[in-house]
Structure formats: C-alpha cells, structure tokens
Write a protein that holds these residues in place. Structure first.
Motif, short mmCIF file in Angstrom:
data_model
loop_
_atom_site.label_atom_id
_atom_site.label_comp_id
_atom_site.label_asym_id
_atom_site.label_seq_id
_atom_site.Cartn_x
_atom_site.Cartn_y
_atom_site.Cartn_z
N GLY A 158 0.80 -1.22 0.00
CA GLY A 158 0.00 0.00 0.00
C GLY A 158 0.83 1.27 0.00
N ARG A 159 2.14 1.12 0.11
CA ARG A 159 3.06 2.28 0.09
C ARG A 159 4.06 2.06 -1.05
N THR A 160 3.56 2.00 -2.27
CA THR A 160 4.37 1.62 -3.42
C THR A 160 4.62 2.79 -4.37
N HIS A 161 4.63 4.01 -3.84
CA HIS A 161 4.78 5.20 -4.68
C HIS A 161 6.06 5.13 -5.51
N LEU A 162 7.17 4.74 -4.89
CA LEU A 162 8.44 4.69 -5.61
C LEU A 162 8.41 3.62 -6.70
N ILE A 163 7.87 2.47 -6.39
CA ILE A 163 7.73 1.41 -7.40
C ILE A 163 6.90 1.91 -8.58
N ASP A 164 5.81 2.59 -8.28
CA ASP A 164 4.92 3.08 -9.34
C ASP A 164 5.64 4.09 -10.23
N LEU A 165 6.43 4.99 -9.62
CA LEU A 165 7.16 5.98 -10.41
C LEU A 165 8.16 5.32 -11.35
N VAL A 166 8.90 4.35 -10.82
CA VAL A 166 9.89 3.66 -11.64
C VAL A 166 9.19 2.86 -12.75
N GLN A 167 8.13 2.16 -12.38
CA GLN A 167 7.37 1.36 -13.35
C GLN A 167 6.84 2.22 -14.50
N ASP A 168 6.38 3.42 -14.17
CA ASP A 168 5.77 4.30 -15.17
C ASP A 168 6.77 5.19 -15.89
N GLY A 169 8.06 5.05 -15.57
CA GLY A 169 9.08 5.86 -16.23
C GLY A 169 9.08 7.31 -15.81
N LYS A 170 8.52 7.60 -14.64
CA LYS A 170 8.42 8.99 -14.17
C LYS A 170 9.43 9.33 -13.08
N ALA A 171 10.31 8.38 -12.76
CA ALA A 171 11.25 8.59 -11.65
C ALA A 171 12.56 9.20 -12.13
N HIS A 172 13.17 10.00 -11.28
CA HIS A 172 14.55 10.43 -11.48
C HIS A 172 15.20 10.52 -10.11
N CYS A 173 16.50 10.38 -10.08
CA CYS A 173 17.21 10.39 -8.80
C CYS A 173 18.39 11.35 -8.87
N MET A 174 18.84 11.78 -7.70
CA MET A 174 19.97 12.70 -7.62
C MET A 174 21.22 11.95 -7.22
N GLU A 175 22.30 12.21 -7.93
CA GLU A 175 23.57 11.55 -7.64
C GLU A 175 24.08 11.92 -6.25
N ASP A 176 24.67 10.94 -5.58
CA ASP A 176 25.35 11.16 -4.29
C ASP A 176 24.43 11.67 -3.19
N VAL A 177 23.16 11.27 -3.25
CA VAL A 177 22.22 11.62 -2.19
C VAL A 177 21.79 10.34 -1.48
N TRP A 178 21.98 10.32 -0.16
CA TRP A 178 21.67 9.13 0.63
C TRP A 178 20.21 9.11 1.05
N SER A 179 19.68 7.89 1.21
CA SER A 179 18.30 7.73 1.66
C SER A 179 18.24 6.64 2.73
N ASN A 180 17.17 6.67 3.53
CA ASN A 180 17.01 5.74 4.65
C ASN A 180 15.57 5.26 4.68
N ARG A 181 15.38 3.95 4.83
CA ARG A 181 14.05 3.38 4.74
C ARG A 181 13.79 2.37 5.86
N ILE A 182 12.50 2.08 6.05
CA ILE A 182 12.09 1.02 6.96
C ILE A 182 10.77 0.45 6.45
N HIS A 183 10.67 -0.86 6.43
CA HIS A 183 9.43 -1.52 6.01
C HIS A 183 8.38 -1.35 7.10
N SER A 184 7.11 -1.21 6.70
CA SER A 184 6.04 -0.99 7.68
C SER A 184 5.94 -2.14 8.68
N GLU A 185 6.25 -3.37 8.24
CA GLU A 185 6.24 -4.50 9.18
C GLU A 185 7.29 -4.33 10.27
N ASP A 186 8.43 -3.75 9.90
CA ASP A 186 9.46 -3.51 10.90
C ASP A 186 9.10 -2.34 11.82
N CYS A 187 8.32 -1.38 11.30
CA CYS A 187 7.82 -0.31 12.19
C CYS A 187 7.01 -0.94 13.32
#
Length: 282
Positions: A158-187
C-alpha cells in the motif's frame, strides 16, 4: 497481559494492534473512521484534533501514531500538537507505564551525507519539523515515562509510490544523495519489541530511537535496482539541487541503538523489503 491504546490507529497501528492481539494483550484503536480496524482491536471512534471521549481505564501503554492528512501547517499542528495535548488530557489520572510517540527522521537537519544517530542535532527550519519537535517535547515533558521513535522513509504494502514511479518511467534520482528506509512491518515489529522489552525490564528504555533498516543507500542505487527488477529502462540521474526535498534528506541514519536492544529486522535492507512487495505484485 497489557492494556494498550493506539491513538491514531492507521496502517502501522493496525499492524501493531494485530501483533499485540496475537501476544494476548488487550488493544484499543482510536481513529475517526473505525471501519478499517481489524476485529482483534477494540475500536474507539474519535478525532484527535478535538477533546477526546473518556478512555478505557487502567491502560498500561499508549502509542501515539497520528499523521497529518495534508502537508500544511494547520494539519501538522492538529496531528502533532493539539492531538498530543488532547490525548495527554484524556489520560490524566491514569498510571500509564510508558507512552510511545512516533515522529520522523526529518527533524534531523543534516543534508550533506553525514552519519546521524540519536545524539545528532535537530532543526525546526520548516513547519513540519517544528510541529513534530513540539509534539516530542510535549510527550517527553509529560507526567508519564515516554519514548520517541523517529522513523525514516516508510514503505510496504500500500506504500508503493516509488515502485509506481519507476514502473511508469516517471522517476529520477539525484547523484550522491543518501536515503534511509524502513518496512512498515518492521515499524510495527520495532514498536512491539520496545513495549515487550519495557514489560520485561521496566524503565530501562532510552527516550529516543531511530527507526531505519541496516542499510542507508544512495537513492540512485535504490532506483536503479528497482528498475532492473521491474525490467524497465534505467532511471534518469540528475545533479543535486539544494532546493530539492531529496537533497534536504541527504543523511545516513544509524539504527545501532535499536539493534543494541536485541531487535532483529524482518527486512534488514531495501532489497529484502522491496523484493517481498514485488513478488506479491506478481
């Protein structure tokens, strides 16, 4: 067994309440629309932005998991300031063992790829971080033992926004920028772990934990990995822009404190978590 109130019983709250029910605890879930609350959680229909009705007596633990419905100051104030005040008022006279307040790692102001832990400084440079920090302060200065958890970027079913962007060819990313994530089950798993740890070793918890998985990752690495799994063209890489929200989030968060309590992540990396989602989508 414990009596638990989840104030703001949304997706993570429902997952958490279901875990508690499996463990034999009695759980109450408070939210405006109680229809999504599973049968294993006793619903309380109420709005945190207004005075609350009388709450169940003899509560042991409270989890405050509110979220702002919109990205505007009034919504953040209602969710993280007035909602906290109303909850604390409704809990007066109870002997709560601990309140857990769910905040966000966005309150850390570092933006140049720094390593960040619970002792790193925060910033209230915008309305969202200001309201989150106000809510934290209200909880930490209350009459109850309290713990704040600052989650990173939450993803999961239900939190698949990033997957949807990549799937639809609408995603872009910035070089050398770090990100941090956690799965809702781990929350949910992390919160349940902390409460059960407090039951076993009362009043030994720290007042603050960062909630992210074991693997801070460059954003472009995550996007490129998803594109490969989805069998779609590579994601566009662009130069960092100071005004970008991604750039403002450029930091490497440490989860050493929560791992030091013995919590083992269900999804220790973004590959583990996203692969489970991708498999389910198929």
């Amino acid at each position: 067994m414990a009596k638990i109130l989840i104030a703001g019983c949304g997706d993570i709250g429902c997952q958490l309440g279901s875990l508690f029910s499996e463990q034999g605890h009695t759980t109450y879930g408070l939210r405006r629309n109680i229809e999504p609350i599973p049968d294993t959680i006793t619903p309380i229909q109420a709005d945190l932005s207004t005075s609350l009705p009388e709450l169940p007596k003899d509560l042991d633990y409270v989890f405050y998991i509110a979220s702002a419905g919109k990205y505007k100051d009034s919504a953040y104030y209602q969710a993280y300031v007035s909602g906290v005040k109303h909850t604390l008022q409704a809990l007066k006279g109870q002997t709560i063992k601990r309140i857990f307040f769910i905040s966000s790692s966005s309150v850390f102001g570092q933006s140049e790829g720094e390593k960040v832990d619970e002792n790193s400084p925060t910033t209230d440079s915008n309305f969202s971080t200001k309201r989150l920090l106000e809510g934290e302060e209200l909880i930490l200065n209350s009459d109850f033992n309290s713990t704040v958890i600052r989650f990173g970027g939450i993803y999961g079913p239900g939190r698949t926004h990033l997957i949807d962007l990549v799937q639809d060819g609408k995603a872009h990313c910035m070089e050398d920028v770090w990100s941090n994530r956690i799965h809702s089950e781990d929350c949910a798993g992390m919160l349940a772990h902390l409460m059960n740890l407090d039951i076993q070793q009362p009043n030994t918890l720290d007042s603050l934990y960062i909630g992210v998985d074991n693997q801070p990752s460059p954003s472009c690495e995550v996007y490129d990995w998803l594109a490969e799994q989805l069998c779609v063209p590579d994601v566009e890489h662009i130069e960092p822009k100071e005004s970008s929200r991604q750039m403002r989030s450029n930091k490497r968060l440490s989860n050493a404190r929560i791992r030091g309590t013995g919590y083992e992540f269900i999804y220790p990396s973004y590959q583990d978590g996203y692969q489970k989602i991708l498999d389910a989508l198929e």
